[in-house]
Write a protein that holds these residues in place. Sequence first.
Motif, PDB file in Angstrom:
ATOM      1  N   UNK A 179      -6.643   0.456  -4.911  1.00  0.00           N
ATOM      2  CA  UNK A 179      -7.571   0.958  -3.895  1.00  0.00           C
ATOM      3  C   UNK A 179      -6.757   1.340  -2.661  1.00  0.00           C
ATOM      4  N   UNK A 180      -7.361   2.091  -1.765  1.00  0.00           N
ATOM      5  CA  UNK A 180      -6.609   2.693  -0.662  1.00  0.00           C
ATOM      6  C   UNK A 180      -5.947   1.686   0.257  1.00  0.00           C
ATOM      7  N   UNK A 181      -6.488   0.488   0.383  1.00  0.00           N
ATOM      8  CA  UNK A 181      -5.925  -0.489   1.319  1.00  0.00           C
ATOM      9  C   UNK A 181      -5.276  -1.686   0.619  1.00  0.00           C
ATOM     10  N   UNK A 182      -5.089  -1.593  -0.683  1.00  0.00           N
ATOM     11  CA  UNK A 182      -4.488  -2.687  -1.450  1.00  0.00           C
ATOM     12  C   UNK A 182      -2.967  -2.602  -1.371  1.00  0.00           C
ATOM     13  N   UNK A 183      -2.276  -3.671  -1.795  1.00  0.00           N
ATOM     14  CA  UNK A 183      -0.833  -3.597  -1.934  1.00  0.00           C
ATOM     15  C   UNK A 183      -0.483  -2.597  -3.041  1.00  0.00           C
ATOM     16  N   UNK A 184       0.655  -1.934  -2.901  1.00  0.00           N
ATOM     17  CA  UNK A 184       1.068  -0.943  -3.893  1.00  0.00           C
ATOM     18  C   UNK A 184       1.429  -1.619  -5.212  1.00  0.00           C
ATOM     19  N   UNK A 185       1.025  -0.993  -6.312  1.00  0.00           N
ATOM     20  CA  UNK A 185       1.492  -1.410  -7.629  1.00  0.00           C
ATOM     21  C   UNK A 185       2.944  -0.968  -7.797  1.00  0.00           C
ATOM     22  N   UNK A 186       3.240   0.200  -7.246  1.00  0.00           N
ATOM     23  CA  UNK A 186       4.569   0.787  -7.327  1.00  0.00           C
ATOM     24  C   UNK A 186       4.675   1.851  -6.242  1.00  0.00           C
ATOM     25  N   UNK A 187       5.867   2.022  -5.692  1.00  0.00           N
ATOM     26  CA  UNK A 187       6.062   3.123  -4.757  1.00  0.00           C
ATOM     27  C   UNK A 187       7.420   3.774  -5.006  1.00  0.00           C
ATOM     28  N   UNK A 188       7.559   4.996  -4.530  1.00  0.00           N
ATOM     29  CA  UNK A 188       8.804   5.738  -4.739  1.00  0.00           C
ATOM     30  C   UNK A 188       9.012   6.706  -3.586  1.00  0.00           C
ATOM     31  N   UNK A 189      10.266   6.961  -3.267  1.00  0.00           N
ATOM     32  CA  UNK A 189      10.609   7.943  -2.239  1.00  0.00           C
ATOM     33  C   UNK A 189      11.821   8.735  -2.705  1.00  0.00           C
ATOM     34  N   UNK A 190      11.824  10.017  -2.359  1.00  0.00           N
ATOM     35  CA  UNK A 190      12.938  10.903  -2.682  1.00  0.00           C
ATOM     36  C   UNK A 190      13.278  11.702  -1.434  1.00  0.00           C
ATOM     37  N   UNK A 191      14.574  11.865  -1.174  1.00  0.00           N
ATOM     38  CA  UNK A 191      15.009  12.734  -0.080  1.00  0.00           C
ATOM     39  C   UNK A 191      16.079  13.681  -0.585  1.00  0.00           C
ATOM     40  N   UNK A 192      16.204  14.812   0.115  1.00  0.00           N
ATOM     41  CA  UNK A 192      17.229  15.800  -0.225  1.00  0.00           C
ATOM     42  C   UNK A 192      17.895  16.286   1.052  1.00  0.00           C
ATOM     43  N   UNK A 193      19.213  16.140   1.112  1.00  0.00           N
ATOM     44  CA  UNK A 193      20.019  16.639   2.230  1.00  0.00           C
ATOM     45  C   UNK A 193      21.169  17.437   1.633  1.00  0.00           C
ATOM     46  N   UNK A 194      21.206  18.737   1.922  1.00  0.00           N
ATOM     47  CA  UNK A 194      22.282  19.591   1.396  1.00  0.00           C
ATOM     48  C   UNK A 194      22.449  19.435  -0.115  1.00  0.00           C
ATOM     49  N   UNK A 195      21.341  19.475  -0.825  1.00  0.00           N
ATOM     50  CA  UNK A 195      21.312  19.392  -2.289  1.00  0.00           C
ATOM     51  C   UNK A 195      21.742  18.028  -2.836  1.00  0.00           C
ATOM     52  N   UNK A 196      21.829  17.048  -1.964  1.00  0.00           N
ATOM     53  CA  UNK A 196      22.133  15.683  -2.404  1.00  0.00           C
ATOM     54  C   UNK A 196      20.849  14.859  -2.322  1.00  0.00           C
ATOM     55  N   UNK A 197      20.506  14.207  -3.425  1.00  0.00           N
ATOM     56  CA  UNK A 197      19.244  13.474  -3.523  1.00  0.00           C
ATOM     57  C   UNK A 197      19.456  11.959  -3.430  1.00  0.00           C
ATOM     58  N   UNK A 198      18.474  11.314  -2.823  1.00  0.00           N
ATOM     59  CA  UNK A 198      18.355   9.855  -2.891  1.00  0.00           C
ATOM     60  C   UNK A 198      16.995   9.535  -3.503  1.00  0.00           C
ATOM     61  N   UNK A 199      16.985   8.539  -4.378  1.00  0.00           N
ATOM     62  CA  UNK A 199      15.749   8.114  -5.038  1.00  0.00           C
ATOM     63  C   UNK A 199      15.634   6.599  -4.899  1.00  0.00           C
ATOM     64  N   UNK A 200      14.527   6.140  -4.333  1.00  0.00           N
ATOM     65  CA  UNK A 200      14.301   4.694  -4.182  1.00  0.00           C
ATOM     66  C   UNK A 200      12.963   4.318  -4.809  1.00  0.00           C
ATOM     67  N   UNK A 201      12.944   3.176  -5.457  1.00  0.00           N
ATOM     68  CA  UNK A 201      11.730   2.655  -6.089  1.00  0.00           C
ATOM     69  C   UNK A 201      11.473   1.254  -5.540  1.00  0.00           C
TER      70      UNK A 201
END
Length: 275
Positions: A179-201
Amino acid sequence: MIKIKNWVSPKTIDEAYQIANEKINNRVLGGGAFLRLAHDLTIDTAVDLSLLGLDQISETERYFEIGAMTTLRQLETSQPLNNAFENIFKKSLENIVGVQLRHIATIGGTVFARYGFSDLITALMVLETSLVFHERGEVSLVEYLEMPRAHKRDKKDILIQIRVMKQPIKCSFQMLRNSSSDFAILNAAVSKVDRHYKIAIGSRPGVACYALEAMTVINDTASINQDDLERLKLMRSAVSGNLVFGTNRFGSQSYRKAMSEVLVKRAFMEVNHEN
């Protein structure tokens, strides 16, 4: 039950550090929002940092400097911060419980405690983030998360500031909740700087970490786009196949593992969307 025998509000960081280390059971408080997570906790002296001016977001030529007592709501609504990082702070914080709690919980309390359920830590992982401590000085967020947790008898350091480097960046935050205000079951983030990616889970349910194998796959090329289906498939498989997932009341290990590929795919598509 939580019992606090004494409460002090020091006027300098040196005073706060001294009081925190006078007794083993003295504690430095962040916002205090998650004290309920502790069971049968007795605190001899609670050290309140609210008078130290650590609740500001300032901007220099190279960094955003965020005081440790800055609330999640301040981060969520900071226009300069969200403009600089494509609303990743707003997106990672706007579904955490409710506005009232986000006015209480602080960035310092969240990061220092290394909460496994934290959405914010996942977002910070894909930015160039460092932490400034009173005694230890400046360390990267990644280095801090990998450090062993302090023993009860160790000196208690105090987190003063979170520093985020400015840079041309594309980033995305994705999460899955019941639900919208519950704790996350899972989360992820991705960033790109000069074609270099970071991925965090994060919320695996362990604290956020890099998907290193997936980052190797995605960064091991001069360029990549959404039509490079084979490499994208390898990247998603590396996410689910090389991270440790667990089971709790919010979700099972197998469900988290399967959904990690979905969230990373969505985040990757967002950071590569030209419009």
